[in-house]
Design a protein around this motif. Structure first.
Motif, PDB file in Angstrom:
ATOM      1  N   PHE A 144       0.824  -1.346  -0.050  1.00  0.00           N
ATOM      2  CA  PHE A 144       0.057   0.012   0.040  1.00  0.00           C
ATOM      3  C   PHE A 144       0.965   1.298   0.100  1.00  0.00           C
ATOM      4  CE2 PHE A 144      -2.877   3.226   1.275  1.00  0.00           C
ATOM      5  CZ  PHE A 144      -4.266   3.011   0.678  1.00  0.00           C
ATOM      6  N   ASP A 145       0.859   1.895  -0.940  1.00  0.00           N
ATOM      7  CA  ASP A 145       1.777   3.070  -1.399  1.00  0.00           C
ATOM      8  C   ASP A 145       0.745   4.144  -1.868  1.00  0.00           C
ATOM      9  OD1 ASP A 145       3.386   4.981  -2.214  1.00  0.00           O
ATOM     10  OD2 ASP A 145       4.323   3.695  -4.026  1.00  0.00           O
ATOM     11  N   ASP A 146      -0.225   4.930  -0.909  1.00  0.00           N
ATOM     12  CA  ASP A 146      -1.228   5.896  -1.187  1.00  0.00           C
ATOM     13  C   ASP A 146      -2.147   5.383  -2.018  1.00  0.00           C
ATOM     14  OD1 ASP A 146      -0.212   7.870   0.699  1.00  0.00           O
ATOM     15  OD2 ASP A 146       1.231   8.588  -0.968  1.00  0.00           O
ATOM     16  N   GLY A 147      -2.140   3.983  -1.847  1.00  0.00           N
ATOM     17  CA  GLY A 147      -3.121   3.165  -2.808  1.00  0.00           C
ATOM     18  C   GLY A 147      -2.661   1.698  -2.814  1.00  0.00           C
ATOM     19  N   LEU A 148      -3.307   0.822  -3.305  1.00  0.00           N
ATOM     20  CA  LEU A 148      -2.881  -0.659  -3.331  1.00  0.00           C
ATOM     21  C   LEU A 148      -2.182  -0.928  -4.781  1.00  0.00           C
ATOM     22  CD1 LEU A 148      -3.452  -3.374  -1.945  1.00  0.00           C
ATOM     23  CD2 LEU A 148      -5.502  -3.649  -3.279  1.00  0.00           C
ATOM     24  N   LYS A 149      -1.050  -1.877  -4.492  1.00  0.00           N
ATOM     25  CA  LYS A 149      -0.603  -2.202  -5.661  1.00  0.00           C
ATOM     26  C   LYS A 149      -0.040  -3.592  -5.463  1.00  0.00           C
ATOM     27  CE  LYS A 149       2.080   2.178  -6.647  1.00  0.00           C
ATOM     28  NZ  LYS A 149       3.223   2.779  -6.597  1.00  0.00           N
ATOM     29  N   LEU A 150      -0.567  -4.419  -6.347  1.00  0.00           N
ATOM     30  CA  LEU A 150      -0.274  -5.861  -6.292  1.00  0.00           C
ATOM     31  C   LEU A 150       0.289  -6.320  -7.753  1.00  0.00           C
ATOM     32  CD1 LEU A 150      -3.771  -6.723  -5.161  1.00  0.00           C
ATOM     33  CD2 LEU A 150      -1.905  -6.614  -3.698  1.00  0.00           C
ATOM     34  N   THR A 151       1.044  -7.336  -7.467  1.00  0.00           N
ATOM     35  CA  THR A 151       1.449  -8.302  -8.842  1.00  0.00           C
ATOM     36  C   THR A 151       0.957  -9.767  -8.251  1.00  0.00           C
ATOM     37  OG1 THR A 151       3.023  -6.856  -9.801  1.00  0.00           O
ATOM     38  CG2 THR A 151       3.293  -9.149 -10.267  1.00  0.00           C
ATOM     39  N   VAL A 152      -0.033 -10.296  -8.932  1.00  0.00           N
ATOM     40  CA  VAL A 152      -0.633 -11.495  -8.288  1.00  0.00           C
ATOM     41  C   VAL A 152      -0.910 -12.464  -9.372  1.00  0.00           C
ATOM     42  CG1 VAL A 152      -1.478 -10.409  -6.016  1.00  0.00           C
ATOM     43  CG2 VAL A 152      -2.699 -10.618  -8.271  1.00  0.00           C
ATOM     44  N   ASP A 153      -0.912 -13.729  -9.022  1.00  0.00           N
ATOM     45  CA  ASP A 153      -1.100 -14.864 -10.074  1.00  0.00           C
ATOM     46  C   ASP A 153      -2.633 -15.322  -9.572  1.00  0.00           C
ATOM     47  OD1 ASP A 153      -1.431 -17.306 -11.424  1.00  0.00           O
ATOM     48  OD2 ASP A 153       0.305 -18.103 -10.580  1.00  0.00           O
ATOM     49  N   CYS A 154      -3.469 -14.921 -10.454  1.00  0.00           N
ATOM     50  CA  CYS A 154      -5.076 -15.577 -10.280  1.00  0.00           C
ATOM     51  C   CYS A 154      -5.486 -16.136 -11.741  1.00  0.00           C
ATOM     52  CB  CYS A 154      -5.663 -14.634  -9.815  1.00  0.00           C
ATOM     53  SG  CYS A 154      -5.825 -13.022 -10.940  1.00  0.00           S
ATOM     54  N   SER A 155      -6.661 -16.933 -11.572  1.00  0.00           N
ATOM     55  CA  SER A 155      -7.511 -17.252 -12.655  1.00  0.00           C
ATOM     56  C   SER A 155      -7.962 -15.741 -13.498  1.00  0.00           C
ATOM     57  CB  SER A 155      -8.491 -18.112 -12.387  1.00  0.00           C
ATOM     58  OG  SER A 155      -9.496 -17.409 -11.895  1.00  0.00           O
ATOM     59  N   ASP A 156      -8.304 -16.270 -14.731  1.00  0.00           N
ATOM     60  CA  ASP A 156      -8.558 -15.437 -15.465  1.00  0.00           C
ATOM     61  C   ASP A 156     -10.090 -14.867 -15.125  1.00  0.00           C
ATOM     62  OD1 ASP A 156      -6.838 -14.997 -17.631  1.00  0.00           O
ATOM     63  OD2 ASP A 156      -7.419 -17.039 -18.570  1.00  0.00           O
ATOM     64  N   ALA A 157     -10.965 -15.812 -14.329  1.00  0.00           N
ATOM     65  CA  ALA A 157     -12.151 -15.444 -14.150  1.00  0.00           C
ATOM     66  C   ALA A 157     -12.046 -14.541 -12.865  1.00  0.00           C
ATOM     67  CB  ALA A 157     -12.981 -16.890 -13.517  1.00  0.00           C
ATOM     68  N   THR A 158     -11.042 -14.779 -11.777  1.00  0.00           N
ATOM     69  CA  THR A 158     -10.583 -13.916 -10.656  1.00  0.00           C
ATOM     70  C   THR A 158     -10.328 -12.496 -11.207  1.00  0.00           C
ATOM     71  OG1 THR A 158     -10.235 -15.726  -9.293  1.00  0.00           O
ATOM     72  CG2 THR A 158      -9.710 -13.363  -8.670  1.00  0.00           C
ATOM     73  N   ALA A 159      -9.307 -12.682 -12.142  1.00  0.00           N
ATOM     74  CA  ALA A 159      -9.050 -11.353 -12.752  1.00  0.00           C
ATOM     75  C   ALA A 159     -10.234 -10.346 -13.385  1.00  0.00           C
ATOM     76  CB  ALA A 159      -7.839 -11.443 -13.656  1.00  0.00           C
ATOM     77  N   THR A 160     -11.271 -11.242 -14.206  1.00  0.00           N
ATOM     78  CA  THR A 160     -12.189 -10.418 -14.636  1.00  0.00           C
ATOM     79  C   THR A 160     -13.000  -9.831 -13.524  1.00  0.00           C
ATOM     80  OG1 THR A 160     -12.135 -11.707 -16.528  1.00  0.00           O
ATOM     81  CG2 THR A 160     -14.159 -10.627 -16.099  1.00  0.00           C
ATOM     82  N   ASP A 161     -13.396 -10.577 -12.447  1.00  0.00           N
ATOM     83  CA  ASP A 161     -14.413 -10.358 -11.298  1.00  0.00           C
ATOM     84  C   ASP A 161     -13.518  -9.015 -10.655  1.00  0.00           C
ATOM     85  OD1 ASP A 161     -16.264 -10.100  -9.493  1.00  0.00           O
ATOM     86  OD2 ASP A 161     -15.965 -12.066  -8.550  1.00  0.00           O
TER      87      ASP A 161
END
Length: 394
Positions: A306-323
């Motif tokens: 969290f750096d004045d906002g959320l920053k993520l680099t994650v591995d997830c399913s395409d369905a989760t990314a779309t959600d």
């Protein structure tokens, strides 16, 4: 000059251990007024990434943290890696050392990496006079590594000042290299195992304390928690390794100092060849156990912040990314947030390893196609399309 208590500010923070608590304001403490914020980034990182130089961009971004750690010794200070740059905060009595460090980094980046790095150093007291603040929390990512989280809007304000040309640290007129001992990038790209590597940046439209903003971020974190390991992009047994190491040429440029390039290239080639043997055979080298090191690496990896906002680099399913994208889009239309999301097939890692004998090494992960920079580019386009938005926020 900062007091002993002021210099020990960050070391004295009580860490939190569940990342969902990153949204709890009670975990944050204001930086001492006599500290300074340093920030730096690669100019036109988007162009460099489009030219295929995303690994070099990440290396230069992480070099800011590596060099600052080396010049400040045992001092504990907060920092955050942003893909194409970094921000940090230090006590006032280290300002001269950090200013010289940032000046050397800029000259080194131009000479060795053919990239332009800009930097600024700003007193916290001036950030507060602007109406922003810098508050810090400490997230214990593993038993051996913790990372700083920033809130209050002050880091974002500092970055905007740097980009407008204020508080700048000029490049060094000499070519004395910075101390980048421990900075490396030897691992293979890390392929997505669940579907996609998603780099994500989310900032508030109104304030970080806005209930709508906080609620949507909570939903995003819950979706990732349900996807397994909170979306951690690095396997539990660490990333893959091959020889020659894909980032070895960049490491040569970072670590050689005044050593001739050929000699340093041979040294790193030998080190990485030995690593290959250990990786393939499971053998130990004295007390060094590569399998243990790789497992610790995975636990220590900085993939969310969290750096004045959320920053993520994650591995997830395409369905989760779309959600996730659907919920963020609803939040944008509601006036709660801005966001940028970028999908790619792999992640990449840049490391700071003070010693292979201890477990306190730290590792920064980004999308292998410049995920954070690409996400930021998309978020800026979203901001630019909004009529009446204060242009200094972009």
């Amino acid at each position: 000059m900062p007091s002993e208590t002021s210099s020990g500010f960050y070391a004295g923070l009580t860490p939190f251990t569940s990342f969902s608590d990153v949204l709890d304001p009670s975990n944050y403490r204001p930086l001492p007024d006599d500290w300074l914020v340093g920030t730096a980034d690669v100019v036109d990182s988007t162009g460099a990434i489009q030219s295929g130089r995303y690994k070099a961009v990440n290396m230069v971004g992480a070099s800011v943290i590596s060099a600052a750690r080396n010049v400040t010794g045992d001092l504990a200070f907060p920092f955050v890696f942003g893909g194409d740059g970094a921000s940090l905060a230090i006590p006032g009595d280290t300002a001269d050392a950090l200013r010289e460090c940032m000046a050397r980094l800029q000259t080194w980046a131009r000479k060795e990496m053919a990239l332009t790095l800009r930097a600024a150093l700003i007193p916290v007291s001036e950030i507060r006079r602007s109406g922003a603040d810098v508050t810090v929390a400490r997230f214990q990512a593993s038993p051996d590594a913790s990372y700083a989280m920033f809130a209050g809007g002050g880091l974002a304000w500092a970055e905007r000042q740097m980009k407008s040309g204020r508080y700048g640290v000029p490049p060094a007129a000499h070519d004395e290299p910075p101390d980048l001992e421990g900075l490396s990038c030897r691992w293979q790209p890390i392929p997505a195992r669940r579907g996609a590597i998603v780099s994500l940046i989310v900032t508030p439209q109104r304030s970080a304390g806005d209930p709508d903003f906080r609620g949507i971020l909570g939903e995003v974190l819950a979706l990732l928690a349900a996807s397994g390991r909170d979306g951690h992009p690095v396997p539990p047994d660490g990333p893959g390794f091959r020889w020659p190491a894909p980032g070895s040429n960049l490491e040569v440029k970072a670590s050689r100092g005044r050593v001739p390039t050929v000699r340093q290239r041979r040294r790193i080639a030998l080190q990485t060849f030995v690593t290959l043997i250990l990786d393939r055979t499971g053998l130990k080298l004295g007390s060094f156990d590569l399998r243990h090191y790789k497992q610790t690496l995975a636990r220590n990896t900085d993939f969310r912040k969290f750096d004045d906002g959320l920053k993520l680099t994650v591995d997830c399913s395409d369905a989760t990314a779309t959600d996730i994208e659907r919920r963020l889009d609803a939040g944008f239309r509601k006036g709660a947030l801005f966001y940028g999301l970028y999908r790619q097939a792999e992640a990449q890692m840049t490391c700071i390893v003070p010693s292979y004998k201890t477990d306190d090494h730290i590792h920064f992960v980004d999308g292998a196609l410049g995920g954070y920079a690409k996400a930021a580019e998309r978020m800026k386009a979203q901001m630019a399309a909004m009529p009446g938005l204060d242009p200094t926020r972009r």
